[in-house]
Scaffold this active site. Structure first.
Site, PDB file in Angstrom:
ATOM      1  N   ALA A  44      52.260 -12.851  17.532  1.00  0.00           N
ATOM      2  CA  ALA A  44      53.575 -13.454  17.329  1.00  0.00           C
ATOM      3  C   ALA A  44      53.961 -14.342  18.512  1.00  0.00           C
ATOM      4  O   ALA A  44      54.514 -15.436  18.319  1.00  0.00           O
ATOM      5  CB  ALA A  44      54.617 -12.357  17.134  1.00  0.00           C
ATOM      6  N   GLU A  64      51.528 -13.007  29.727  1.00  0.00           N
ATOM      7  CA  GLU A  64      50.606 -12.128  28.998  1.00  0.00           C
ATOM      8  C   GLU A  64      49.930 -11.154  29.961  1.00  0.00           C
ATOM      9  O   GLU A  64      49.448 -11.548  31.023  1.00  0.00           O
ATOM     10  CB  GLU A  64      49.570 -12.982  28.245  1.00  0.00           C
ATOM     11  CG  GLU A  64      48.348 -12.238  27.709  1.00  0.00           C
ATOM     12  CD  GLU A  64      48.635 -11.035  26.810  1.00  0.00           C
ATOM     13  OE1 GLU A  64      49.582 -11.092  26.002  1.00  0.00           O
ATOM     14  OE2 GLU A  64      47.906 -10.019  26.952  1.00  0.00           O
ATOM     15  N   ASN A 121      41.133  -8.080  15.616  1.00  0.00           N
ATOM     16  CA  ASN A 121      41.405  -7.275  14.417  1.00  0.00           C
ATOM     17  C   ASN A 121      40.273  -7.394  13.409  1.00  0.00           C
ATOM     18  O   ASN A 121      39.279  -8.086  13.640  1.00  0.00           O
ATOM     19  CB  ASN A 121      42.784  -7.616  13.820  1.00  0.00           C
ATOM     20  CG  ASN A 121      42.854  -9.021  13.281  1.00  0.00           C
ATOM     21  OD1 ASN A 121      41.839  -9.640  12.976  1.00  0.00           O
ATOM     22  ND2 ASN A 121      44.065  -9.531  13.157  1.00  0.00           N
ATOM     23  N   GLY A 122      40.411  -6.698  12.287  1.00  0.00           N
ATOM     24  CA  GLY A 122      39.361  -6.666  11.271  1.00  0.00           C
ATOM     25  C   GLY A 122      39.327  -7.908  10.390  1.00  0.00           C
ATOM     26  O   GLY A 122      38.518  -7.980   9.471  1.00  0.00           O
ATOM     27  N   HIS A 561      47.773  -0.569  12.506  1.00  0.00           N
ATOM     28  CA  HIS A 561      48.841  -1.428  11.995  1.00  0.00           C
ATOM     29  C   HIS A 561      50.205  -0.880  12.407  1.00  0.00           C
ATOM     30  O   HIS A 561      51.065  -0.649  11.553  1.00  0.00           O
ATOM     31  CB  HIS A 561      48.763  -1.535  10.472  1.00  0.00           C
ATOM     32  CG  HIS A 561      47.444  -2.025   9.963  1.00  0.00           C
ATOM     33  ND1 HIS A 561      46.975  -1.742   8.706  1.00  0.00           N
ATOM     34  CD2 HIS A 561      46.501  -2.799  10.552  1.00  0.00           C
ATOM     35  CE1 HIS A 561      45.792  -2.322   8.532  1.00  0.00           C
ATOM     36  NE2 HIS A 561      45.478  -2.963   9.644  1.00  0.00           N
TER      37      HIS A 561
HETATM   38  C1  FAD Z   1      41.568  -3.010  15.941  1.00  0.00           C
HETATM   39  C2  FAD Z   1      42.566  -3.675  15.044  1.00  0.00           C
HETATM   40  C3  FAD Z   1      42.187  -4.057  13.759  1.00  0.00           C
HETATM   41  C4  FAD Z   1      43.094  -4.661  12.893  1.00  0.00           C
HETATM   42  N1  FAD Z   1      42.682  -5.130  11.680  1.00  0.00           N
HETATM   43  C5  FAD Z   1      43.526  -5.866  10.899  1.00  0.00           C
HETATM   44  C6  FAD Z   1      43.084  -6.493   9.718  1.00  0.00           C
HETATM   45  O1  FAD Z   1      41.907  -6.445   9.364  1.00  0.00           O
HETATM   46  N2  FAD Z   1      43.987  -7.185   8.970  1.00  0.00           N
HETATM   47  C7  FAD Z   1      45.300  -7.272   9.334  1.00  0.00           C
HETATM   48  O2  FAD Z   1      46.074  -7.879   8.615  1.00  0.00           O
HETATM   49  N3  FAD Z   1      45.744  -6.708  10.471  1.00  0.00           N
HETATM   50  C8  FAD Z   1      44.881  -6.038  11.271  1.00  0.00           C
HETATM   51  N4  FAD Z   1      45.321  -5.499  12.447  1.00  0.00           N
HETATM   52  C9  FAD Z   1      46.763  -5.596  12.775  1.00  0.00           C
HETATM   53  C10 FAD Z   1      47.222  -6.946  13.319  1.00  0.00           C
HETATM   54  O3  FAD Z   1      46.209  -7.540  14.098  1.00  0.00           O
HETATM   55  C11 FAD Z   1      48.500  -6.702  14.131  1.00  0.00           C
HETATM   56  O4  FAD Z   1      49.507  -6.172  13.279  1.00  0.00           O
HETATM   57  C12 FAD Z   1      49.078  -7.946  14.783  1.00  0.00           C
HETATM   58  O5  FAD Z   1      48.083  -8.692  15.435  1.00  0.00           O
HETATM   59  C13 FAD Z   1      50.168  -7.536  15.768  1.00  0.00           C
HETATM   60  O6  FAD Z   1      50.754  -8.683  16.340  1.00  0.00           O
HETATM   61  P1  FAD Z   1      51.892  -8.563  17.441  1.00  0.00           P
HETATM   62  O7  FAD Z   1      52.260  -9.947  17.808  1.00  0.00           O
HETATM   63  O8  FAD Z   1      52.954  -7.657  16.951  1.00  0.00           O
HETATM   64  O9  FAD Z   1      51.223  -7.816  18.681  1.00  0.00           O
HETATM   65  P2  FAD Z   1      49.912  -8.217  19.515  1.00  0.00           P
HETATM   66  O10 FAD Z   1      49.148  -9.281  18.832  1.00  0.00           O
HETATM   67  O11 FAD Z   1      49.217  -6.953  19.824  1.00  0.00           O
HETATM   68  O12 FAD Z   1      50.505  -8.877  20.840  1.00  0.00           O
HETATM   69  C14 FAD Z   1      51.120  -8.162  21.880  1.00  0.00           C
HETATM   70  C15 FAD Z   1      50.719  -8.811  23.197  1.00  0.00           C
HETATM   71  O13 FAD Z   1      51.584  -8.364  24.236  1.00  0.00           O
HETATM   72  C16 FAD Z   1      50.817  -8.130  25.405  1.00  0.00           C
HETATM   73  N5  FAD Z   1      51.557  -7.186  26.255  1.00  0.00           N
HETATM   74  C17 FAD Z   1      51.709  -5.854  26.079  1.00  0.00           C
HETATM   75  N6  FAD Z   1      52.464  -5.350  27.076  1.00  0.00           N
HETATM   76  C18 FAD Z   1      52.794  -6.364  27.885  1.00  0.00           C
HETATM   77  C19 FAD Z   1      53.557  -6.456  29.090  1.00  0.00           C
HETATM   78  N7  FAD Z   1      54.134  -5.383  29.640  1.00  0.00           N
HETATM   79  N8  FAD Z   1      53.670  -7.669  29.685  1.00  0.00           N
HETATM   80  C20 FAD Z   1      53.087  -8.768  29.139  1.00  0.00           C
HETATM   81  N9  FAD Z   1      52.366  -8.726  27.997  1.00  0.00           N
HETATM   82  C21 FAD Z   1      52.235  -7.536  27.375  1.00  0.00           C
HETATM   83  C22 FAD Z   1      49.503  -7.595  24.869  1.00  0.00           C
HETATM   84  O14 FAD Z   1      48.474  -7.731  25.810  1.00  0.00           O
HETATM   85  C23 FAD Z   1      49.300  -8.446  23.616  1.00  0.00           C
HETATM   86  O15 FAD Z   1      48.580  -9.622  23.889  1.00  0.00           O
HETATM   87  C24 FAD Z   1      44.431  -4.873  13.328  1.00  0.00           C
HETATM   88  C25 FAD Z   1      44.809  -4.512  14.628  1.00  0.00           C
HETATM   89  C26 FAD Z   1      43.891  -3.923  15.484  1.00  0.00           C
HETATM   90  C27 FAD Z   1      44.329  -3.556  16.869  1.00  0.00           C
END
Ligand code: FAD
Ligand code: NAG
Ligand code: NAG
Ligand code: NAG
Ligand code: NAG
Ligand code: NAG
Ligand code: NAG
Ligand code: NAG
Length: 624
Positions: A44, A64, A121-122, A561
């Site tokens: 995001a 990050e 992710n997958g 997730h």
């Molecule tokens: C192993 C795995 C497999 C998956 N497989 C699938 C799939 O096949 N299909 C699907 O639809 N979804 C899948 N997902 C889920 C999907 O990828 C996530 O729901 C989505 O990417 C989450 O996005 P986000 O922006 O909420 O968080 P994230 O993309 O996790 O971003 C959070 C970011 O914040 C950073 N951060 C954390 N703490 C701090 C801090 N204190 N200071 C600065 N930065 C910080 C982290 O390093 C990270 O880069 C999977 C997830 C994982 C982990």
């Protein structure tokens, strides 16, 4: 003006020649102030950063925690999901023991790199049902505004660039798709493998023998059923498509108003006396010297995008959270907001019955090939040589997403009613705040309807085309967990992550029906020639009590997730952000990541994260 230089020679890659600023290499290059400071450069975070910087009017800093990584562990799609075991790229720590799963702990696994979880992710791309988003919107009753299916569909289209499958592949496998549910302008790509496991076609066809199972016109049509869905890969260069290549590579280079710093941990959001977020404090990863913390100001907004596990940690450490927890941690309360870290949800998996096919046809089979080192080496070499190898061989690209009335025609209604009549607080953590209980009461009513609906998906069979099939995912678990800072060390100890999986007995009721349904599927006449044999829990395990006992010993509370810890719900329902994504009781502070989902969509989460982030960017720009 400080001279910026491109971070170079990482992961064996040569520096890009242009020399424009992208990653700031030292904290002294961070300016004092930006219009927006984005906490977390993940899925995001980078989507929002791209959209906020595109006009050139606003300056943005992305902070990050993880590293910039462009090695094959991140970019390769050939081996898909297998690229995630590099500890440098993941947070991977142990959860609280799961009291209803025999006290077992499980890894909490989320991305830790520029690109976040989208970088490992997958790569499965689906979006859930129309009713999921209408349910989100229903929590605001007559004040609902902008989050139903019709509102979010344009953002799904904006967020994803759809590429149709190869014609022969589609014809051979009966892949249905309809481009009208997709867009083509995003840099985030949804495309198709050049190869599929041939047994998938048989498995998909068999679902048609179950009364009521539909084959929707497209995975993005917002309907349940059995369908094929794309992969998050860019078919041009054949690379993983994720938020960094899509919303950062070559983009931040060209925009002097788009700064990024990696390897920095945001500690907390800073507030003035009026509860306006004025900036954040942070430290280089590895440093635990709080008196050396640095800070940067945000003129317009601090935007939380640290993901479902770390966004609530940072909010709580900043004084935005449940009063009692903050008091235990000796943190001054900025806003008593009990929903921060509550309402935690994840998809539960491997909960069906595992079947082995004793008479598998003589066709390629994933387990055979994954276990064949010669094949794997050849596949990788071919892929590296010309990028035409078997793409995403880890993922089947199809599955069944089925309504509960089809899973359990005889019991769905009783189970839904029994769940609906539970006192709302009965199975929440002890001493849950009344506002959070009220929010769960609203969810309970809505999710009881979901259990009764023929237009929502509750059961997901993620097909692999294998002789060993087991991957059943529960799309709408009813138990609720928590993510809480460690009171003794809010900043440097990972938060306590407790899914509390299977603590609500209604989940056990649903899962027993899942096991029975999976047996019903493998008992279909069309599948008998493959001689399916139940490997687990075992055909003799038929008493619901025994099925549940097996689940407690064997199921997994997470399929990565996580959502819900800063839920978009009304404040008097324990919500953390409103429909404008601004944090209640504060000014200039928003949340844009998966933690705002009030409950899970009937799909894996990445497609929705991108769509929510696209919408968030428009909301934020609209505040000007
Ligand atoms: C192993 C795995 C497999 C998956 N497989 C699938 C799939 O096949 N299909 C699907 O639809 N979804 C899948 N997902 C889920 C999907 O990828 C996530 O729901 C989505 O990417 C989450 O996005 P986000 O922006 O909420 O968080 P994230 O993309 O996790 O971003 C959070 C970011 O914040 C950073 N951060 C954390 N703490 C701090 C801090 N204190 N200071 C600065 N930065 C910080 C982290 O390093 C990270 O880069 C999977 C997830 C994982 C982990
Ligand atoms: C996560 O950590 C566990 C325990 O240390 C380890 O077994 C597992 O392989 C790790 N997973 C990943 C994806 O790094
Ligand atoms: C990352 O690697 C890919 C493939 O090697 C390349 O096309 C791309 O330009 C690289 N991106 C950056 C930012 O170095
Ligand atoms: C912590 O940081 C402060 C301020 O920069 C510094 O004076 C102090 O020496 C540091 N402490 C340690 C143990 O490094
Ligand atoms: C897969 O199924 C085959 C055929 O029944 C069986 O021999 C094999 O042990 C199974 N493999 C796994 C990993 O369960
Ligand atoms: C392993 O893969 C190689 C290369 O595709 C193939 O020649 C070989 O027969 C396979 N081995 C087995 C045991 O299937
Ligand atoms: C790709 O490379 C492999 C060997 O590395 C070769 O056998 C194959 O023909 C190549 N495919 C194309 C389409 O060039
Ligand atoms: C089912 O059979 C297995 C193997 O024979 C046995 O270990 C198990 O206890 C049985 N379970 C039940 C519930 O009968």
């Amino acid at each position: 003006m400080v001279a910026f230089s491109k971070l170079s020679a990482l992961c064996g890659l040569a520096a890009v020649a242009s020399g424009l600023p992208t990653i700031l290499q030292r904290t002294d290059q961070v300016k004092d102030q930006y219009d927006y400071v984005i906490v977390g450069g993940g899925t995001a975070g980078l989507t929002v950063a791209d959209r906020l910087t595109e006009s050139g009017k606003y300056s943005v800093l992305v902070i990050e925690y993880g590293v910039f990584q462009n090695g094959s562990a991140v970019t390769t799609v050939g081996l898909g999901f297998l690229g995630i075991t590099d500890p440098a790229l993941s947070f991977n720590f142990s959860s609280a023991p799961q009291t209803s799963l025999g006290g077992r702990s499980f890894p909490v696994l989320v991305g830790k790199m520029l690109g976040g979880s989208s970088g490992h992710n997958g790569m499965q791309v689906h979006r859930g049902q129309k009713e999921d988003y209408d349910r989100w919107s229903s929590y605001f009753g007559s004040n609902s505004c902008g989050w139903g299916w019709d509102d979010i569909l344009p953002y799904f289209k904006k967020a994803w660039h759809f590429h149709p499958p190869n014609k022969d592949l589609a014809t051979q496998n009966g892949i249905k798709y309809d481009a009208k549910y997709w867009g083509t302008s995003s840099n985030i790509h949804a495309s198709w493998p050049t190869f599929t496991w041939s047994f998938l076609k048989t498995e998909m066809a068999a679902f048609g023998d179950i009364p009521g199972v539909q084959y929707p016109p497209d995975s993005g049509a917002g309907q349940p059923g059995a369908f094929w869905y794309p992969t998050s890969a860019d078919p041009g260069p054949v690379l993983r498509s994720f938020s960094r290549p899509g919303h950062w590579d070559g983009i931040s280079d060209a925009r002097p108003n788009y700064h990024t710093i990696t390897g920095q941990q945001v500690l907390k959001v800073l507030f003035d006396k009026q509860n306006r977020a004025t900036g954040v404090s942070y430290l280089p990863v590895g440093s635990t010297n709080l008196s050396a913390a640095l800070s940067v100001k945000a003129k317009k907004e601090v935007i939380m995008a640290a993901g479902t596990i770390h966004t609530p940690q940072i909010l709580q450490a900043s004084g935005v959270g449940p009063k009692k927890l903050l008091k235990d941690a000796k943190i001054d309360v900025v806003v008593d907001l009990p929903g921060v870290g509550a309402n935690f949800q994840d998809h539960v998996y491997q909960i069906g019955a595992t079947f082995n096919l004793n008479n598998f046809p003589p066709v390629p089979e994933p387990n055979d090939l994954f276990n064949n080192a010669t094949f794997m080496a050849l596949a990788q070499a071919e892929f590296d040589a010309n990028r035409t190898g078997p793409l995403t061989i880890a993922s089947g690209n199809c599955g069944a997403f089925l309504p509960f009335p089809l899973i359990s025609p005889s019991s769905f209604s009783t189970i839904a009613s029994r769940y609906e009549s539970q006192p709302a607080g009965a199975y929440l953590p002890p001493n849950t705040d009344p506002l959070v209980v009220a929010g769960y009461a609203a969810q309970k009513k809505a999710l009881a309807s979901t259990l009764r609906s023929k237009s929502s998906a509750v059961y997901n069979f993620f097909l692999r085309g294998s002789r060993n099939e087991s991957a059943i995912v529960y799309l709408h678990p009813l138990s609720r967990g928590t993510v809480q800072i460690a009171p003794s060390d809010p900043y440097f100890t990972q938060p306590t992550v407790d899914w509390r999986a299977l603590t609500n007995p209604a989940d056990a009721d649903v899962l027993v029906e899942f096991t029975r349904f999976t047996r019903r599927y493998w008992a279909l006449p069309a599948l008998q020639k493959y001689q399916p044999v139940e490997a687990a829990p075992g055909a003799n395990v038929t008493d619901p009590k025994d099925i549940v006992a097996w689940l407690r010993g064997n199921m997994n509370p997470s399929v990565y997730h996580p959502i819900g810890t800063a839920a978009m719900m009304p404040r008097d329902l324990g919500g953390v952000v409103g429909q404008d994504l601004l944090v209640y009781g504060t000014k200039g502070l928003s949340v844009v990541d998966a933690s705002v989902f009030p409950d899970l969509p009937g799909a894996y989460t990445q497609q929705t994260v991108y769509a929510v982030a696209e919408k968030a960017a428009d909301l934020i720009k609209g505040r000007q």
